[in-house]
Structures are given as C-alpha cells and as structure tokens.
Design a protein around this motif. Structure first.
Motif, short mmCIF file in Angstrom:
data_model
loop_
_atom_site.label_atom_id
_atom_site.label_comp_id
_atom_site.label_asym_id
_atom_site.label_seq_id
_atom_site.Cartn_x
_atom_site.Cartn_y
_atom_site.Cartn_z
N ALA A 101 0.83 -1.21 0.00
CA ALA A 101 0.00 0.00 0.00
C ALA A 101 0.86 1.26 0.00
N LEU A 102 1.89 1.30 0.85
CA LEU A 102 2.71 2.50 0.95
C LEU A 102 3.41 2.83 -0.37
N VAL A 103 3.86 1.81 -1.07
CA VAL A 103 4.58 2.05 -2.32
C VAL A 103 3.62 2.35 -3.47
N LEU A 104 2.62 1.51 -3.66
CA LEU A 104 1.70 1.69 -4.79
C LEU A 104 0.88 2.96 -4.64
N PHE A 105 0.55 3.36 -3.42
CA PHE A 105 -0.18 4.60 -3.22
C PHE A 105 0.69 5.82 -3.52
N ALA A 106 1.97 5.62 -3.65
CA ALA A 106 2.86 6.73 -4.04
C ALA A 106 3.10 6.75 -5.54
N VAL A 107 3.39 5.58 -6.14
CA VAL A 107 3.81 5.57 -7.54
C VAL A 107 2.63 5.55 -8.52
N VAL A 108 1.52 4.92 -8.17
CA VAL A 108 0.38 4.89 -9.09
C VAL A 108 -0.23 6.28 -9.27
N PRO A 109 -0.54 7.04 -8.19
CA PRO A 109 -1.03 8.41 -8.41
C PRO A 109 -0.04 9.29 -9.17
N HIS A 110 1.26 9.06 -8.94
CA HIS A 110 2.25 9.84 -9.67
C HIS A 110 2.18 9.53 -11.16
N ALA A 113 -0.91 11.18 -12.60
CA ALA A 113 -0.80 12.64 -12.69
C ALA A 113 0.12 13.07 -13.82
N THR A 114 1.18 12.34 -14.06
CA THR A 114 2.15 12.73 -15.09
C THR A 114 1.83 12.14 -16.46
N GLY A 115 0.81 11.30 -16.53
CA GLY A 115 0.44 10.71 -17.81
C GLY A 115 1.27 9.52 -18.21
N SER A 116 2.03 8.96 -17.29
CA SER A 116 2.82 7.77 -17.60
C SER A 116 1.92 6.53 -17.60
N ALA A 203 1.46 22.14 -14.82
CA ALA A 203 2.60 21.67 -15.63
C ALA A 203 2.93 20.20 -15.34
N ARG A 204 1.96 19.45 -14.86
CA ARG A 204 2.22 18.09 -14.39
C ARG A 204 2.69 17.15 -15.49
N ARG A 205 2.36 17.44 -16.74
CA ARG A 205 2.78 16.55 -17.84
C ARG A 205 4.18 16.87 -18.35
N GLU A 206 4.78 17.93 -17.87
CA GLU A 206 6.13 18.30 -18.30
C GLU A 206 7.17 17.52 -17.50
N PRO A 212 9.05 16.81 -8.33
CA PRO A 212 8.23 17.34 -7.22
C PRO A 212 6.90 16.61 -7.08
N LEU A 213 6.33 16.16 -8.19
CA LEU A 213 5.08 15.41 -8.08
C LEU A 213 5.30 14.05 -7.42
N LEU A 214 6.44 13.42 -7.68
CA LEU A 214 6.73 12.15 -7.00
C LEU A 214 6.82 12.37 -5.49
N LEU A 215 7.57 13.39 -5.08
CA LEU A 215 7.73 13.64 -3.65
C LEU A 215 6.39 14.02 -3.01
N THR A 216 5.58 14.77 -3.74
CA THR A 216 4.27 15.14 -3.22
C THR A 216 3.37 13.92 -3.06
#
Length: 547
Positions: A101-110, A113-116, A203-206, A212-216
């Motif tokens: 949960a801790l990992v996927l809740f960080a990387v999946v929203p990122h 948000a970034t369109g990856s 500017a989240r797709r840039e 910063p979006l990853l850390l957020t």
C-alpha cells in the motif's frame, strides 16, 4: 544473534544498518539527479531528522521497511520496475501487505498525474520476481500453520485497518502534530515551493514536474491512507521521511540556500522559546516517573537553546551566502539531541526497559542456582527474557500479555504444545489452605507442588500503583501472591510486577518472609526504578518475592 550473540548490539544492529543503507540510497539518488553536493546533503538531511534518529536503534522492523519502500519507490521512478518489485517483495516479508500500500499509493497516483502508463509499473517479470521473493516463505509457513493466510490478510490487514480491536485507534488528526516534529527541521525547506502547487499541477505533464510530483505523491497519498487507517502509531510515518529529505535537498539545490530560511528562523525561534518555557507549563497529569520529570526541564532548556542557535545560524548563513553555515544550522538541532538529552533518554529507557526488573530477579534467583524459574502472571514484559537470558513462562487466560496478536488468537492451540510457556491463568496460585494460615511443609507440599514447583520462582504480575509507593496488593484480578510456604527442600515461589493492566510498565520487586503476612510499609526502600522491601527473616536463600 548467531554472529554477535544475544546482546543489545545484535538486537539493534539491523535498524542501524537499515538506516545507514537508506542514507546511502538517498545519496545515490540525489547525486544522480542534482549533482555531487546534493548527494551528501540528502544523506545529511535524512540522518538529522527527528524520527529516523529516534528509530535508528529501535529493535523493530520499521527502519528496514523504510529502506525497502524507499528503494522500491526510487527504482520505480528510475524505470527499474524489476528491481522495484524485488525491493517490494522484501518489504512485504518485513511488514506484510502494508508495504504494498505505501509504495503503490505513491507511484500509481504519480503515474496518473504525469500521464505515464500505469501498466509499466506492473511488468510480468517484476511480478514474477515479487512472487519468487515472497511465495516460498509464505507457502512454507502456510503448510505448517494453515490459519496463517487468514490471520495475515483478514486480521492483521483488514481488521487492523477497519476496526479498533487492536487498541491503537486515534483521531483523524493524529499525524498532523506528529509529522512536522518527525521531519523537523528539514520539513521547512522541503515545503518551500508549496505556494506554487497550482502551477506545478498545471505543468504536471512536463518532465520538470516529475520529481516534485513524485515527492508530493509520496507524502500525501500514503499519509491519507494512514490517517484513514484505524491503527495509528508514530513510526508508521517513518517511510515518508525520505521524501522530505529529498524535497529539502531539491529545494535548496534548485532555489538556492536561502529557500525558506526566513520561515524557518521564525518557526525555530517560536519552538526554541517554547522549549525553554516548558519548565513552566509542563502538564501535571502526564504519567512520568520521578527521574523523567527531573530530567525534562534541563533537557528542554538545553534543546531550546540549540534550536534558537539553529535559527540564528540558518538565517545568518543565508544572508551572508555561506551555504555550509546554513546546512550546519539545520543539522545541529537533531545532532545535538543525543548530547543534551542523555539523562532524559536514560530515564525513559529505564522506565520502558525490563533491565531493572531482570537485574533484581537475577539477584534473587542467583541464590537458588540453576533451579530457579520465572513466571509471568497476567503480564509479560517483552524484553524480560532477553535480559534474563532464560525463557519466561506466563500464567494467562488469553495470552494477550505476549503482545503477539497471532499467539493471542490461537493461544489454546499453542498452549497444548509440549513445553509451551503458556500456563493456565491460575498456575501461580498456592493451595487455599496455605492462603488462610501458615501450614507445615508436610501439609501443604502435596497440594502446592503442581502449582508451585519446588524450585524458587519469580512471578511477574500486573500492578496498578507506581513501583515502591503502594505496598498493598492490587485490587484487580489476579490477586497477588504475598508469601509462599516453603516447599520441599525449603524452597518457595516468588512474585514481582512488571506492567499494569492499562499497559503502563511497573517494575516493583519485593522480598518478604516465609510467613503469610503483608510486609510493613516502613520496611520499604527504593532501588532505582524497582523497590525491594525486606522483612525480618527474608535474607535467606530463595526468599519469596511478592507484589
């Protein structure tokens, strides 16, 4: 333990090594992203945060979990999904499904948000590596204990998250005051760009917004999950601390050394003056030992002065353009804690540790040679067997005193295992005739022997009063064992206390004569955190202990 033996160093070494490995991982990542100086700054920032320092020597798995989740998140960000899933597998073995949960809740929203593409986070090779790491151990344990899957996924995960049955429920705002202290002082430069959050989202797709979006995402989404979780403890936010260390590093590298120094100076001045004033408004109802109460004022004053000095150094270094002075100002706060809080840390350690109880018990049992035994009565200090160097049996009805939810849930099953330390709740009680009046050994021994073996025994029982203050027995069940008639060979049972029913540790050890009577309060004398009460005739081999 196999290499170093059963020592405190061996017990605490994994947390040390995991913390050092986390620092090295942050140094590696920051150096790759922002240059050589950023590497050592990221490592210094994590090493001089309050929460990582507090748990760097704790004999629990949260530091190891933090290392594994940090590695998984950073590997996912670097596009190394297979390595990330390997780290995630080790994290899952360390702490269970909460790591996922801790990992996927960080990387999946990122990724969203970034369109990856989210599917890149779940390559089949990565999932295979995860299964290869976790399944052998899981299947081996399940084959031996068929109830294990239900315990892990239903009780320890679902019920822990959704119910208050684990007695760790706290209000939703629980982490709001904890997080700033846990990440202090580096949380201030880490949040330097929070005012531009709207521009960052636009500017989240840039590519520039990915870091910063990853850390957020690393902080906000897992924190929301932990807030909604019914089980809350301070160390649960330890896996979020690397994000603050990297955030502070990125802010200082990209914005300059003066980023947020004015805000930090104000915050540090207020915090420093508050610590200095703590001696005036320390809340009286706090459940503290006398040693803790005596150590808090000088520690608070010394730490408050350090925080005030930190405010001056950070702001002065920024105004003069001396980056090292500013960094030293940040780091000095946590770096000074071990030096200025020595007496307080010793008092807290003495209150929470079973070392004092074990020392008093060993001194008594030593007179009995190798025939001595230790019995817990509705209480079990987890570190007591470690300090005693011997197993501790427990007279318990539910086995909840062992603090293991698994053993408590299946205690009836494990009570029947040959040699099990789980004894019936009344195993400590002598025969009723002995309780009513003194009897001869010949009269009592046949009825006493099954419950009170002939060898001397130290019994750990719950106690509601502060150690050494109340010589009367507790009013709650189970009733106290006062003095035990001498068994065959002149030996007797022994009793002491370690923890009250409310969970507060009590380490009261009392010695009395071999008569069925309550010792006089005037005979008491306090020794450190334990109290040893001597009555006439008690200074004999295998003198019984009581609470």
């Amino acid at each position: 333990m196999a290499l170093l033996g059963p020592t405190e160093l061996a017990a605490r070494l994994p947390a040390y090594l995991a913390t050092l490995a986390t620092i090295a991982l942050l140094v590696w990542f920051a150096r790759r992203r922002w240059g050589e100086d950023a590497g050592w700054l990221a490592g210094l920032a994590y090493a001089t945060m309050v929460l990582p320092l507090a748990y760097a020597r704790a004999a629990i798995f949260d530091s190891t979990l933090t290392l594994c989740t940090t590695a998984a998140i950073l590997f996912f960000f670097e596009g190394r999904a297979i390595a990330a899933w390997a780290a995630l597998g080790v994290a899952t073995l360390t702490k269970g499904p909460i790591a996922l949960a801790l990992v996927l809740f960080a990387v999946v929203p990122h990724a969203l948000a970034t369109g990856s593409p989210v599917r890149r986070l779940f390559p089949w090779r990565g999932l295979a590596v995860f299964a290869l790491v976790t399944l052998p151990w899981f299947l081996a344990v399940t084959l031996r204990h068929p109830e294990f899957p239900s315990y892990v996924f239903v009780r320890e995960t679902f019920q822990r998250m959704t119910t208050s049955s684990f007695h760790r429920t706290a209000p939703f705002w629980y982490y709001l005051p904890i997080l700033p202290v846990a990440a202090f002082p580096w949380i201030v430069p880490a949040l330097a760009g929070v005012g531009r959050a709207r521009d960052l989202w636009r500017a989240r797709r840039e590519p520039a917004a990915r870091e910063p979006l990853l850390l957020t995402s690393w902080v906000i989404v897992p924190l929301l999950f932990l807030t909604l979780n019914q089980s809350k403890l301070p160390q649960y936010v330890l896996p979020l601390m690397p994000a603050f260390a990297l955030g502070a590093t990125r802010s200082i590298v990209t914005r300059g050394i003066g980023a947020a120094t004015r805000a930090y100076a104000v915050i540090a001045l207020v915090a420093g003056m508050g610590l200095v004033a703590l001696t005036r408004w320390l809340p009286a109802p706090l459940d503290l030992t006398p040693a803790e109460k005596a150590a808090i004022p000088p520690t608070a004053v010394a730490l408050g002065l350090v925080v005030l000095l930190s405010a001056v150094l950070v702001r002065d270094g920024a105004l003069r353009g001396i980056g090292r002075l500013t960094i030293a100002g940040y780091a000095i706060v946590v770096a000074a804690i071990p030096f200025v809080s020595g007496p307080l840390l010793a008092a807290v350690g003495e209150d929470r540790s079973s070392a004092a109880v074990a020392g008093a018990a060993v001194a008594t049992l030593a007179r009995a040679g190798d025939a001595g035994a230790v019995l817990g009565v509705a209480a079990f200090p987890p570190s007591l067997p470690f300090y005693l160097g011997r197993p501790v049996a427990v007279a318990t009805a539910t086995a909840s005193e062992l603090t293991s939810n698994y053993i408590a849930q299946y205690h009836e099953q494990y009570r029947t295992v040959p040699g099990s330390p789980l004894l019936p709740a009344g195993a400590w009680r002598p025969c009723p005739r002995c309780l009513s009046r003194p009897r001869t050994t010949a009269t009592c021994a046949p009825r006493l022997a099954p419950r009170c073996p002939s060898s001397p025994r130290t019994t750990i029982t719950p106690r509601t009063g502060r150690a050494g203050l109340t010589p009367s027995p507790p009013t709650r069940s189970p009733p106290p064992l006062h003095n035990v008639e001498r068994g065959p060979g002149g030996e007797g049972c022994a009793a002491s206390s370690a923890r009250s029913p409310s969970g507060t540790r009590r380490s009261s050890i009392r010695t009395a004569s071999a008569r069925w009577r309550r010792p006089s309060p005037t005979a008491a004398r306090t020794v450190s955190r334990s109290s040893v009460t001597s009555a006439p005739g008690s200074a004999r081999a295998a003198s019984p202990l009581w609470t």
